[in-house]
Design a protein around this motif. Sequence first.
Motif, PDB file in Angstrom:
ATOM      1  N   VAL A 190     -12.064  -6.913  -2.529  1.00 31.69           N
ATOM      2  CA  VAL A 190     -11.176  -5.899  -2.733  1.00 31.69           C
ATOM      3  C   VAL A 190     -10.655  -5.101  -1.586  1.00 31.69           C
ATOM      4  N   GLN A 191     -11.207  -5.179  -0.280  1.00 31.04           N
ATOM      5  CA  GLN A 191     -11.179  -4.334   0.804  1.00 31.04           C
ATOM      6  C   GLN A 191     -11.373  -5.017   1.830  1.00 31.04           C
ATOM      7  N   LEU A 192     -10.747  -4.955   2.981  1.00 32.77           N
ATOM      8  CA  LEU A 192     -10.878  -5.329   4.273  1.00 32.77           C
ATOM      9  C   LEU A 192     -11.154  -4.263   5.494  1.00 32.77           C
ATOM     10  N   PRO A 224       1.905   2.427   3.097  1.00 33.99           N
ATOM     11  CA  PRO A 224       2.009   1.230   2.499  1.00 33.99           C
ATOM     12  C   PRO A 224       2.660   0.060   3.478  1.00 33.99           C
ATOM     13  N   ARG A 225       2.180  -1.114   3.175  1.00 31.97           N
ATOM     14  CA  ARG A 225       2.967  -2.413   3.814  1.00 31.97           C
ATOM     15  C   ARG A 225       2.634  -3.671   3.172  1.00 31.97           C
ATOM     16  N   LEU A 226       3.164  -4.707   3.887  1.00 30.88           N
ATOM     17  CA  LEU A 226       2.973  -5.906   2.844  1.00 30.88           C
ATOM     18  C   LEU A 226       1.643  -6.545   3.783  1.00 30.88           C
ATOM     19  N   ALA A 227       0.823  -7.421   2.933  1.00 33.84           N
ATOM     20  CA  ALA A 227      -0.064  -8.151   3.618  1.00 33.84           C
ATOM     21  C   ALA A 227       0.565  -9.317   4.278  1.00 33.84           C
ATOM     22  N   THR A 228      -0.489  -9.232   5.502  1.00 33.23           N
ATOM     23  CA  THR A 228      -0.182 -10.616   6.525  1.00 33.23           C
ATOM     24  C   THR A 228      -0.912 -11.969   5.720  1.00 33.23           C
ATOM     25  N   ALA A 229      -0.413 -13.137   6.274  1.00 37.78           N
ATOM     26  CA  ALA A 229      -0.859 -14.303   5.688  1.00 37.78           C
ATOM     27  C   ALA A 229      -2.622 -14.216   5.500  1.00 37.78           C
ATOM     28  N   ASP A 230      -3.140 -13.800   6.672  1.00 40.24           N
ATOM     29  CA  ASP A 230      -4.514 -13.863   6.859  1.00 40.24           C
ATOM     30  C   ASP A 230      -5.194 -12.964   5.789  1.00 40.24           C
ATOM     31  N   GLU A 231      -4.698 -11.808   5.712  1.00 41.74           N
ATOM     32  CA  GLU A 231      -5.114 -10.667   4.805  1.00 41.74           C
ATOM     33  C   GLU A 231      -4.992 -11.254   3.436  1.00 41.74           C
ATOM     34  N   ALA A 232      -3.988 -11.754   2.941  1.00 40.15           N
ATOM     35  CA  ALA A 232      -3.666 -12.384   1.661  1.00 40.15           C
ATOM     36  C   ALA A 232      -4.625 -13.405   1.329  1.00 40.15           C
ATOM     37  N   ASN A 233      -4.933 -14.201   2.340  1.00 36.48           N
ATOM     38  CA  ASN A 233      -5.965 -15.575   2.351  1.00 36.48           C
ATOM     39  C   ASN A 233      -7.100 -14.941   1.952  1.00 36.48           C
ATOM     40  N   LEU A 234      -7.704 -13.974   2.701  1.00 37.29           N
ATOM     41  CA  LEU A 234      -8.932 -13.231   2.432  1.00 37.29           C
ATOM     42  C   LEU A 234      -8.992 -12.409   1.175  1.00 37.29           C
ATOM     43  N   LEU A 235      -8.159 -11.747   0.751  1.00 35.73           N
ATOM     44  CA  LEU A 235      -8.025 -10.887  -0.428  1.00 35.73           C
ATOM     45  C   LEU A 235      -7.833 -11.501  -1.787  1.00 35.73           C
ATOM     46  N   GLY A 236      -7.080 -12.938  -1.578  1.00 35.51           N
ATOM     47  CA  GLY A 236      -6.718 -13.561  -2.791  1.00 35.51           C
ATOM     48  C   GLY A 236      -5.426 -13.146  -3.520  1.00 35.51           C
ATOM     49  N   VAL A 237      -4.666 -12.507  -2.507  1.00 36.68           N
ATOM     50  CA  VAL A 237      -3.432 -11.906  -3.164  1.00 36.68           C
ATOM     51  C   VAL A 237      -2.217 -12.719  -2.524  1.00 36.68           C
ATOM     52  N   VAL A 290      -7.771  -2.031   4.925  1.00 36.55           N
ATOM     53  CA  VAL A 290      -6.611  -2.983   4.085  1.00 36.55           C
ATOM     54  C   VAL A 290      -7.086  -2.903   3.024  1.00 36.55           C
ATOM     55  N   ILE A 291      -6.378  -2.230   1.726  1.00 32.84           N
ATOM     56  CA  ILE A 291      -6.712  -2.151   0.370  1.00 32.84           C
ATOM     57  C   ILE A 291      -5.448  -2.681  -0.369  1.00 32.84           C
ATOM     58  N   PRO A 292      -5.484  -3.815  -1.288  1.00 33.77           N
ATOM     59  CA  PRO A 292      -4.505  -4.286  -2.138  1.00 33.77           C
ATOM     60  C   PRO A 292      -4.097  -3.343  -3.173  1.00 33.77           C
ATOM     61  N   ALA A 293      -2.932  -3.004  -3.450  1.00 30.54           N
ATOM     62  CA  ALA A 293      -2.213  -2.133  -4.249  1.00 30.54           C
ATOM     63  C   ALA A 293      -2.593  -2.797  -5.712  1.00 30.54           C
ATOM     64  N   ALA A 294      -2.708  -4.101  -5.838  1.00 29.71           N
ATOM     65  CA  ALA A 294      -2.968  -4.572  -7.186  1.00 29.71           C
ATOM     66  C   ALA A 294      -4.462  -4.466  -7.679  1.00 29.71           C
ATOM     67  N   TYR A 295      -5.235  -4.292  -6.948  1.00 28.67           N
ATOM     68  CA  TYR A 295      -6.753  -4.003  -7.288  1.00 28.67           C
ATOM     69  C   TYR A 295      -7.210  -2.923  -7.033  1.00 28.67           C
ATOM     70  N   SER A 296      -6.576  -1.900  -6.567  1.00 24.87           N
ATOM     71  CA  SER A 296      -7.292  -0.611  -6.050  1.00 24.87           C
ATOM     72  C   SER A 296      -6.333   0.606  -6.168  1.00 24.87           C
TER      73      SER A 296
END
Length: 251
Positions: free
Chosen positions: A146-148, A196-209, A236-242
């Motif tokens: 849920v967080q990096l 706010p910003r958009l997740a990078t490919a690596d961040e998305a992979n780790l967070l499952g988004v 880095v915290i995904p908006a969809a989860y937190s």
Amino acid sequence: MPAELPPYLAVADQLRQRVASGEWSPGDRLPSRAQLAQDYAVGDNVVRRAQELLIAQGLLEGRAGSGTYVAEPRERVRMVRSSAREQHGGSPFRADLASLGKDGSWEHRTEAKVPAPAGIAARLGLAPGELCVRTEYEFLLDGKPVQLSTSWEPYALTGGTIVVLPEGGPYAGRGVVERMAAIDVVVSHAVEQPEPRLATADEANLLGVPKGALVTHIQRTYYSEDGRPVETADIVIPAAYSEIVYEIPVR
């Protein structure tokens, strides 16, 4: 469709309304992109951009070779950022989730004596290339990411002490404030800069988004009572989860 909106935003708004009205439920497959383009009298690329936006926002999900579906809702965790979270010792993240009756844990990887990039050096008041201890964290809620966070501490400050490794020794995982206190460094405050910003490919992979999903990036730096930066981190915290809430004391 509203004329004042760019076409893809207007289409995204229409799709969002159809989900909200119950026309499509979680798990339902949307009509094909070609069908939606015909329905809204727009090009396929407009529908693609609208769907990508809603996927990034967590409302839809794409399945390779299958199509686009309404995403199953996932509970959003309320993350409160406040001075109180630092006053109880231990890990603030674990304490945050424990207050919600949830289990918080993390995975980590630490590297010692890493040269500080220019941006990190500036945040820590160091010269570029000065040595730091870098720790990368993947924070988990009930076993799901849920967080990096990537943390940097000056090696000149902690090198040779019992807290040089944030996740090793007698103060492993105890949080920056408590660890620094163990070497007689009193942390007086932290500064956080969220954006706010958009997740990078690596961040998305780790967070499952999805790649390009909305995240909140928090640049945080802890300072000692003499004003010296002792740790800085990119969280880095995904908006969809937190959802992130700041609690501000008034006295």
